[in-house]
Write a protein that holds these residues in place. Sequence first.
Motif, PDB file in Angstrom:
ATOM      1  N   SER A  56      -4.183 -10.463 -10.935  1.00  0.00           N
ATOM      2  CA  SER A  56      -2.888 -11.084 -10.726  1.00  0.00           C
ATOM      3  C   SER A  56      -1.946 -10.684 -11.858  1.00  0.00           C
ATOM      4  N   GLN A  60       4.061 -21.501  -9.867  1.00  0.00           N
ATOM      5  CA  GLN A  60       3.564 -20.531  -8.897  1.00  0.00           C
ATOM      6  C   GLN A  60       4.463 -19.314  -8.785  1.00  0.00           C
ATOM      7  N   ARG A  61       5.703 -19.458  -9.255  1.00  0.00           N
ATOM      8  CA  ARG A  61       6.591 -18.296  -9.231  1.00  0.00           C
ATOM      9  C   ARG A  61       7.801 -18.560 -10.111  1.00  0.00           C
ATOM     10  N   HIS A  98       9.786  -5.660   0.326  1.00  0.00           N
ATOM     11  CA  HIS A  98       8.593  -6.392   0.007  1.00  0.00           C
ATOM     12  C   HIS A  98       7.475  -6.204   1.029  1.00  0.00           C
ATOM     13  N   ARG A  99       7.790  -6.523   2.265  1.00  0.00           N
ATOM     14  CA  ARG A  99       6.813  -6.508   3.350  1.00  0.00           C
ATOM     15  C   ARG A  99       6.263  -5.095   3.572  1.00  0.00           C
ATOM     16  N   LEU A 122       6.203  -2.665   1.413  1.00  0.00           N
ATOM     17  CA  LEU A 122       5.463  -2.253   0.225  1.00  0.00           C
ATOM     18  C   LEU A 122       4.040  -2.841   0.246  1.00  0.00           C
ATOM     19  N   VAL A 123       3.923  -4.110   0.624  1.00  0.00           N
ATOM     20  CA  VAL A 123       2.609  -4.754   0.691  1.00  0.00           C
ATOM     21  C   VAL A 123       1.759  -4.080   1.776  1.00  0.00           C
ATOM     22  N   HIS A 179       0.653  -0.693   0.485  1.00  0.00           N
ATOM     23  CA  HIS A 179      -0.340  -0.862  -0.574  1.00  0.00           C
ATOM     24  C   HIS A 179      -1.687  -1.223   0.033  1.00  0.00           C
ATOM     25  N   ASN A 180      -1.685  -2.141   1.006  1.00  0.00           N
ATOM     26  CA  ASN A 180      -2.930  -2.543   1.653  1.00  0.00           C
ATOM     27  C   ASN A 180      -3.588  -1.369   2.379  1.00  0.00           C
ATOM     28  N   SER A 201      -4.987   1.057  -0.243  1.00  0.00           N
ATOM     29  CA  SER A 201      -6.133   0.531  -0.975  1.00  0.00           C
ATOM     30  C   SER A 201      -7.376   0.461  -0.075  1.00  0.00           C
ATOM     31  N   LEU A 202      -7.181   0.133   1.205  1.00  0.00           N
ATOM     32  CA  LEU A 202      -8.323   0.146   2.130  1.00  0.00           C
ATOM     33  C   LEU A 202      -8.868   1.566   2.275  1.00  0.00           C
TER      34      LEU A 202
END
Lengths: 332, 332
Positions: free
Chosen positions: A205, A293-294, A316-317, A319-320, A323-324, A327-328
Amino acid sequence: MFDHQYLWPNGSSIDDQFEGAEGLNIRFSASRGSMSLGESQGGLPPDTVVEDEDAILDSSRGAVGRFHDGSPGSMRSVVIAPCSPFSVTPELMRESAALARELGVGLHTHVAETADEEDYCLENFGARPVEFMESLGWAGPDVWYAHAVHVAADEVERMGASGTGVAHCPTSNMRLASGLAPIRRFLEAGVRVGLGVDGSASNDSADMIGEVRQALLLNRLAVSPGVGDGEMITARQTLELATVGGASVLGRSDIGRLSPGYAADLIAIDLDRVEFSGSLHDPVAAAVLCAPQRVDFSWVGGKPLVADGEVLGVDHRRLVEQHNLLSLRLVS
Amino acid sequence: MFDHQYLWPNGSSIDDQFEGAEGLNIRFSASRGSMSLGESQGGLPPDTVVEDEDAILDSSRGAVGRFHDGSPGSMRSVVIAPCSPFSVTPELMRESAALARELGVGLHTHVAETADEEDYCLENFGARPVEFMESLGWAGPDVWYAHAVHVAADEVERMGASGTGVAHCPTSNMRLASGLAPIRRFLEAGVRVGLGVDGSASNDSADMIGEVRQALLLNRLAVSPGVGDGEMITARQTLELATVGGASVLGRSDIGRLSPGYAADLIAIDLDRVEFSGSLHDPVAAAVLCAPQRVDFSWVGGKPLVADGEVLGVDHRRLVEQHNLLSLRLVS
């Protein structure tokens, strides 16, 4: 934000990092990190990821020329940062220091993160890590070490005397079972201490506001019976590590404080939430202790970077998702 | 959820807690806690907050009669829980144990949270805390201790042999500089270990999912060079403390697992968020390590308790406002 990148596979370079920061209102300091001493030469990294030392120095000079801005209020800067005494030769350390001083930029590397490193330095160089780094010219107000966990009392004094700083990474030191950095001793000896979240291989994190709380918790444990002694660190002292301390290790006197003449770098947290319930009599302690939390808003140089918890200028969306996917693919 | 309340000022009682839980789909175990040994008698608490011991025992019997349901799937239960060996007499400890066994309910108290308590027990009772608690009948599968930080190796063995359990409170032990609980030793000795967030005086965030990560981090630090040795705890082992372990210390074989015959107590976390980016290959590790900011949904006995991050049946905003008002009044 400072990032210590020292792996450059598949033709990647520091240029990609500055390109990624393009269009974002982020105050970004990147390092030209490096590894040159592969396993076959007695180093830590696999031979496939090491670079040639002349190429590293050339590329470092080039990165500083293209991206470094040392003026007050600077939004982009470059630091020269061989990975660690494990992973480059003493010669590269020495030449990196000379180059950084020629160019007027900072120096950063991993020092004494693990007990292994202590053994390695004693065996290979006949000196403990801090003493060894000093012998290579790696001490002074332009130098800061990542981690500095296994540092003896006399080494702490030497760091204080030379003005060398530390990036303290509490979560990483716990996550990897590295050990307890002597933060109380550092502060008493006048060592500059900033706060780091380390990379995604060592902390799952990259949450700086969470790391402030973790620094408080870890450094209180450090003075508990059976572990160590001394005064308990306070919420305000911990927040200072992340602000004044961070600016100080980066060698900056234009950021890290809300004060006339300093850049307007601010964060704002909405305390009207359940996690802060009952804590409003001391908003500073609340922002450290209540596990925020932020960060809801941030401004860099008075201009917005985060609004309603989202970084501006980033899809944001997408990019995530990307990235996913990557990374998978990496894991499988 | 289990709560250990032992202060009953202004006519408050365990009835208020069960009234607060009314209408919520929460599986709630409350303790009839107590303090009877005031400062003037050599105890820890101020004389103004202690109760008469006969009244404590009567009230405990009454609370069990009114609220305890020991049947499988129970949503409400009561535990008898004098605060600590510091704050009640040995007689109340002994009589509490006898009463709990007569009524078939659990026993809970603070044991060995601080090094001070160890000194106090040695000085006043000529025994270390665990040995002293054993001498009062406070050992067995119906007993669990909060904290159990300053517990020597032979005491760990005794706890394993008697089946006594522990509520491990990582953040609290760090926040208060209490020390490092010997969790690895507990697990090796077969001691039941659950996870606790402690109260708001000892942890500024009652965040159980965050505490799972903290347990991993703290117990990895505990096996780092210069601190201690042993195997590093894994994400799955840590999650087990909060689920299987928690159910076990509460003496329940109907919750804590997703398995035929067990209650459908579930949580769900939306991993499609930036904090989990890059972690989807191992959702269990992600939920422990990536510092989840909230549980998005939960079901207790198959019925919803949390939806979209909000507890159902609670006027959230009004409660936070009221809490802030009361707490500001208390502080000023």
